[in-house]
Scaffold this motif. Structure first.
Motif, PDB file in Angstrom:
ATOM      1  N   GLN A   1       0.870  -1.167   0.000  1.00 44.77           N
ATOM      2  CA  GLN A   1       0.000   0.000   0.000  1.00 44.77           C
ATOM      3  C   GLN A   1       0.908   1.218   0.000  1.00 44.77           C
ATOM      4  OE1 GLN A   1      -2.314  -0.034   3.576  1.00 44.77           O
ATOM      5  NE2 GLN A   1      -0.543  -0.199   4.900  1.00 44.77           N
ATOM      6  N   ARG A   2       0.461   2.288  -0.586  1.00 44.14           N
ATOM      7  CA  ARG A   2       1.326   3.465  -0.642  1.00 44.14           C
ATOM      8  C   ARG A   2       1.631   3.892   0.769  1.00 44.14           C
ATOM      9  NH1 ARG A   2      -2.327   6.363  -4.903  1.00 44.14           N
ATOM     10  NH2 ARG A   2      -1.550   5.457  -6.806  1.00 44.14           N
ATOM     11  N   PHE A   3       2.707   3.913   1.237  1.00 41.22           N
ATOM     12  CA  PHE A   3       4.057   3.579   0.821  1.00 41.22           C
ATOM     13  C   PHE A   3       4.642   2.678   1.900  1.00 41.22           C
ATOM     14  CE2 PHE A   3       2.880   7.630  -1.015  1.00 41.22           C
ATOM     15  CZ  PHE A   3       3.051   7.352  -2.344  1.00 41.22           C
TER      16      PHE A   3
ATOM     17  N   HIS B   1       9.745   0.233   1.872  1.00 40.14           N
ATOM     18  CA  HIS B   1      10.577  -0.953   2.091  1.00 40.14           C
ATOM     19  C   HIS B   1      10.186  -1.614   3.400  1.00 40.14           C
ATOM     20  CE1 HIS B   1      12.960   1.430   4.957  1.00 40.14           C
ATOM     21  NE2 HIS B   1      12.870   2.395   4.066  1.00 40.14           N
ATOM     22  N   GLY B   2      10.567  -2.859   3.517  1.00 42.23           N
ATOM     23  CA  GLY B   2      10.306  -3.631   4.725  1.00 42.23           C
ATOM     24  C   GLY B   2      11.396  -4.682   4.873  1.00 42.23           C
ATOM     25  N   THR B   3      11.286  -5.506   5.901  1.00 39.56           N
ATOM     26  CA  THR B   3      12.316  -6.524   6.130  1.00 39.56           C
ATOM     27  C   THR B   3      11.687  -7.874   6.444  1.00 39.56           C
ATOM     28  OG1 THR B   3      12.486  -5.884   8.458  1.00 39.56           O
ATOM     29  CG2 THR B   3      14.101  -4.935   6.955  1.00 39.56           C
ATOM     30  N   ILE B   4      12.425  -8.882   6.031  1.00 38.71           N
ATOM     31  CA  ILE B   4      12.139 -10.260   6.408  1.00 38.71           C
ATOM     32  C   ILE B   4      13.382 -10.733   7.150  1.00 38.71           C
ATOM     33  CG2 ILE B   4      11.747 -12.611   5.594  1.00 38.71           C
ATOM     34  CD1 ILE B   4      10.414 -11.372   3.100  1.00 38.71           C
ATOM     35  N   ILE B   5      13.210 -11.156   8.374  1.00 43.40           N
ATOM     36  CA  ILE B   5      14.326 -11.620   9.194  1.00 43.40           C
ATOM     37  C   ILE B   5      14.261 -13.139   9.197  1.00 43.40           C
ATOM     38  CG2 ILE B   5      15.374 -11.579  11.495  1.00 43.40           C
ATOM     39  CD1 ILE B   5      13.567  -8.907  11.801  1.00 43.40           C
ATOM     40  N   VAL B   6      15.332 -13.753   8.721  1.00 46.20           N
ATOM     41  CA  VAL B   6      15.377 -15.209   8.652  1.00 46.20           C
ATOM     42  C   VAL B   6      16.373 -15.703   9.690  1.00 46.20           C
ATOM     43  CG1 VAL B   6      15.821 -17.195   7.185  1.00 46.20           C
ATOM     44  CG2 VAL B   6      14.772 -15.151   6.212  1.00 46.20           C
ATOM     45  N   GLU B   7      15.889 -16.573  10.575  1.00 47.02           N
ATOM     46  CA  GLU B   7      16.720 -17.130  11.648  1.00 47.02           C
ATOM     47  C   GLU B   7      16.882 -18.620  11.435  1.00 47.02           C
ATOM     48  OE1 GLU B   7      14.584 -15.919  15.140  1.00 47.02           O
ATOM     49  OE2 GLU B   7      15.367 -13.850  15.029  1.00 47.02           O
ATOM     50  N   GLU B   8      17.918 -19.186  12.032  1.00 44.97           N
ATOM     51  CA  GLU B   8      18.161 -20.634  11.948  1.00 44.97           C
ATOM     52  C   GLU B   8      16.935 -21.384  12.426  1.00 44.97           C
ATOM     53  OE1 GLU B   8      20.440 -22.666  10.739  1.00 44.97           O
ATOM     54  OE2 GLU B   8      21.806 -21.087  10.108  1.00 44.97           O
TER      55      GLU B   8
ATOM     56  N   HIS C   1       1.398 -14.806   0.645  1.00 46.58           N
ATOM     57  CA  HIS C   1       0.177 -14.287   0.040  1.00 46.58           C
ATOM     58  C   HIS C   1       0.470 -12.826  -0.294  1.00 46.58           C
ATOM     59  CE1 HIS C   1      -2.478 -17.677   1.405  1.00 46.58           C
ATOM     60  NE2 HIS C   1      -1.422 -17.845   2.191  1.00 46.58           N
ATOM     61  N   LEU C   2       0.672 -12.558  -1.574  1.00 47.44           N
ATOM     62  CA  LEU C   2       1.076 -11.226  -2.021  1.00 47.44           C
ATOM     63  C   LEU C   2      -0.071 -10.523  -2.715  1.00 47.44           C
ATOM     64  CD1 LEU C   2       4.507 -12.254  -3.568  1.00 47.44           C
ATOM     65  CD2 LEU C   2       4.095 -11.347  -1.283  1.00 47.44           C
ATOM     66  N   SER C   3      -0.223  -9.243  -2.419  1.00 49.10           N
ATOM     67  CA  SER C   3      -1.243  -8.453  -3.092  1.00 49.10           C
ATOM     68  C   SER C   3      -0.980  -6.977  -2.844  1.00 49.10           C
ATOM     69  CB  SER C   3      -2.648  -8.834  -2.596  1.00 49.10           C
ATOM     70  OG  SER C   3      -3.627  -8.237  -3.433  1.00 49.10           O
ATOM     71  N   SER C   4      -1.942  -6.160  -3.261  1.00 47.99           N
ATOM     72  CA  SER C   4      -1.858  -4.718  -3.092  1.00 47.99           C
ATOM     73  C   SER C   4      -3.236  -4.191  -2.726  1.00 47.99           C
ATOM     74  CB  SER C   4      -1.374  -4.065  -4.386  1.00 47.99           C
ATOM     75  OG  SER C   4      -1.544  -2.669  -4.330  1.00 47.99           O
ATOM     76  N   TYR C   5      -3.256  -3.184  -1.871  1.00 48.65           N
ATOM     77  CA  TYR C   5      -4.527  -2.549  -1.531  1.00 48.65           C
ATOM     78  C   TYR C   5      -4.927  -1.488  -2.553  1.00 48.65           C
ATOM     79  CZ  TYR C   5      -4.141  -4.438   3.250  1.00 48.65           C
ATOM     80  OH  TYR C   5      -4.040  -5.259   4.348  1.00 48.65           O
ATOM     81  N   ASP C   6      -3.937  -0.888  -3.214  1.00 53.31           N
ATOM     82  CA  ASP C   6      -4.269   0.291  -4.009  1.00 53.31           C
ATOM     83  C   ASP C   6      -3.807   0.242  -5.467  1.00 53.31           C
ATOM     84  OD1 ASP C   6      -1.553   0.547  -3.398  1.00 53.31           O
ATOM     85  OD2 ASP C   6      -1.877   2.148  -1.951  1.00 53.31           O
ATOM     86  N   VAL C   7      -2.520   0.181  -5.729  1.00 49.32           N
ATOM     87  CA  VAL C   7      -1.989   0.215  -7.095  1.00 49.32           C
ATOM     88  C   VAL C   7      -0.994  -0.926  -7.268  1.00 49.32           C
ATOM     89  CG1 VAL C   7      -2.268   2.719  -7.348  1.00 49.32           C
ATOM     90  CG2 VAL C   7      -0.110   1.802  -6.477  1.00 49.32           C
TER      91      VAL C   7
ATOM     92  N   ASN D   1       9.746  -1.998  -6.385  1.00 45.27           N
ATOM     93  CA  ASN D   1      10.517  -1.598  -7.562  1.00 45.27           C
ATOM     94  C   ASN D   1       9.623  -1.184  -8.721  1.00 45.27           C
ATOM     95  OD1 ASN D   1       9.563  -4.051  -8.381  1.00 45.27           O
ATOM     96  ND2 ASN D   1      11.545  -5.024  -8.576  1.00 45.27           N
ATOM     97  N   GLU D   2       8.389  -0.843  -8.425  1.00 40.67           N
ATOM     98  CA  GLU D   2       7.458  -0.329  -9.427  1.00 40.67           C
ATOM     99  C   GLU D   2       6.975   1.018  -8.899  1.00 40.67           C
ATOM    100  OE1 GLU D   2       5.495  -0.370 -12.948  1.00 40.67           O
ATOM    101  OE2 GLU D   2       6.683  -2.066 -12.265  1.00 40.67           O
ATOM    102  N   PHE D   3       7.269   2.088  -9.649  1.00 39.50           N
ATOM    103  CA  PHE D   3       6.946   3.432  -9.162  1.00 39.50           C
ATOM    104  C   PHE D   3       5.470   3.524  -8.805  1.00 39.50           C
ATOM    105  CE2 PHE D   3       5.786   7.903  -9.700  1.00 39.50           C
ATOM    106  CZ  PHE D   3       6.648   8.457  -8.768  1.00 39.50           C
ATOM    107  N   CYS D   4       5.200   3.962  -7.565  1.00 38.74           N
ATOM    108  CA  CYS D   4       3.828   3.989  -7.073  1.00 38.74           C
ATOM    109  C   CYS D   4       3.427   5.347  -6.509  1.00 38.74           C
ATOM    110  CB  CYS D   4       3.630   2.883  -6.037  1.00 38.74           C
ATOM    111  SG  CYS D   4       4.784   2.938  -4.662  1.00 38.74           S
ATOM    112  N   GLY D   5       4.266   6.354  -6.688  1.00 39.13           N
ATOM    113  CA  GLY D   5       3.938   7.692  -6.199  1.00 39.13           C
ATOM    114  C   GLY D   5       5.140   8.360  -5.576  1.00 39.13           C
ATOM    115  N   GLU D   6       4.904   9.545  -4.983  1.00 40.29           N
ATOM    116  CA  GLU D   6       6.012  10.342  -4.460  1.00 40.29           C
ATOM    117  C   GLU D   6       6.745   9.698  -3.289  1.00 40.29           C
ATOM    118  OE1 GLU D   6       5.641  14.510  -3.901  1.00 40.29           O
ATOM    119  OE2 GLU D   6       4.150  14.674  -5.496  1.00 40.29           O
ATOM    120  N   GLY D   7       6.104   8.872  -2.515  1.00 39.70           N
ATOM    121  CA  GLY D   7       6.759   8.214  -1.388  1.00 39.70           C
ATOM    122  C   GLY D   7       7.360   6.861  -1.732  1.00 39.70           C
TER     123      GLY D   7
END
Length: 183
Positions: free
Chosen positions: A93-95, A173-180, A113-119, A162-168
């Motif tokens: 969702q933006r941003f 960005h976000g993170t996925i933390i992978v542990e043993e 489960h990947l999707s988008s709320y807006d664009v 990596n797809e331009f979605c607006g000024e922000g």
């Protein structure tokens, strides 16, 4: 001297092709067929191509699923979610990425489960230690794409749009933390 713009004089299309030209044309056609065959095989063999099911979903249904995912997950002090099961919901969702940050285990397959709320958004996962290694997917509003993923190495993985979605966009960005894993 003949002009490249004007056709040559005489009956040039009935002239026999030089043997060297025939060899080079044959090599070119043969190489094109090899590359085409390799490209076709590359898309069918191996784990490099994400697969999964895609379903139509409304924004309200999607929000309910993500909220249920976050409610069932254990929330750590750092705000990261530890999923209760194999399903991970990440929705653009933006941003921002709803459902991130998330903590996963190595060697365990998760259904993202990947999707988008807006664009349309670009879902790019890059390991922190090797930014040249990445996976790029596109997520669309109204579509829930379930992609199985497994992480072999522990570490922090960055999720970028990596797809331009607006000024922000540049701050999305976000993170996925992978542990043993405990296995």
């Amino acid at each position: 001297m003949t002009s490249p713009i004007k056709p040559p004089k005489g009956n040039w299309w009935d002239q026999p092709v030089n043997r060297r030209e025939s060899i080079w044309l044959g090599l070119g056609v043969g190489w094109a067929l090899v590359l085409f065959g390799w490209m076709s095989a590359f898309t069918r063999i191996g784990d490099q191509n994400p697969i999964g099911e895609t379903y139509r979903v409304t924004e309200d249904e999607l929000r309910e699923k993500v909220d249920a995912f976050k409610d069932a997950a254990e929330e750590r002090e750092d705000g990261a979610y530890v999923p209760d099961g194999d399903d991970v919901f990440v929705v653009g969702q933006r941003f921002d990425w709803d459902g991130l940050p998330v903590v996963l285990e190595t060697g365990k397959e998760y259904d993202f489960h990947l999707s988008s709320y807006d664009v349309q958004h670009g879902f790019s996962i890059r390991p922190e230690h090797a930014l040249s290694q990445q996976i790029n997917l596109h997520v669309m509003p109204g579509e829930e794409w379930i992609v199985p993923m497994e992480f072999d190495e522990p570490g922090t993985y960055h999720v970028l749009c990596n797809e331009f979605c607006g000024e922000g966009h540049r701050g999305m960005h976000g993170t996925i933390i992978v542990e043993e894993g405990s296995q």
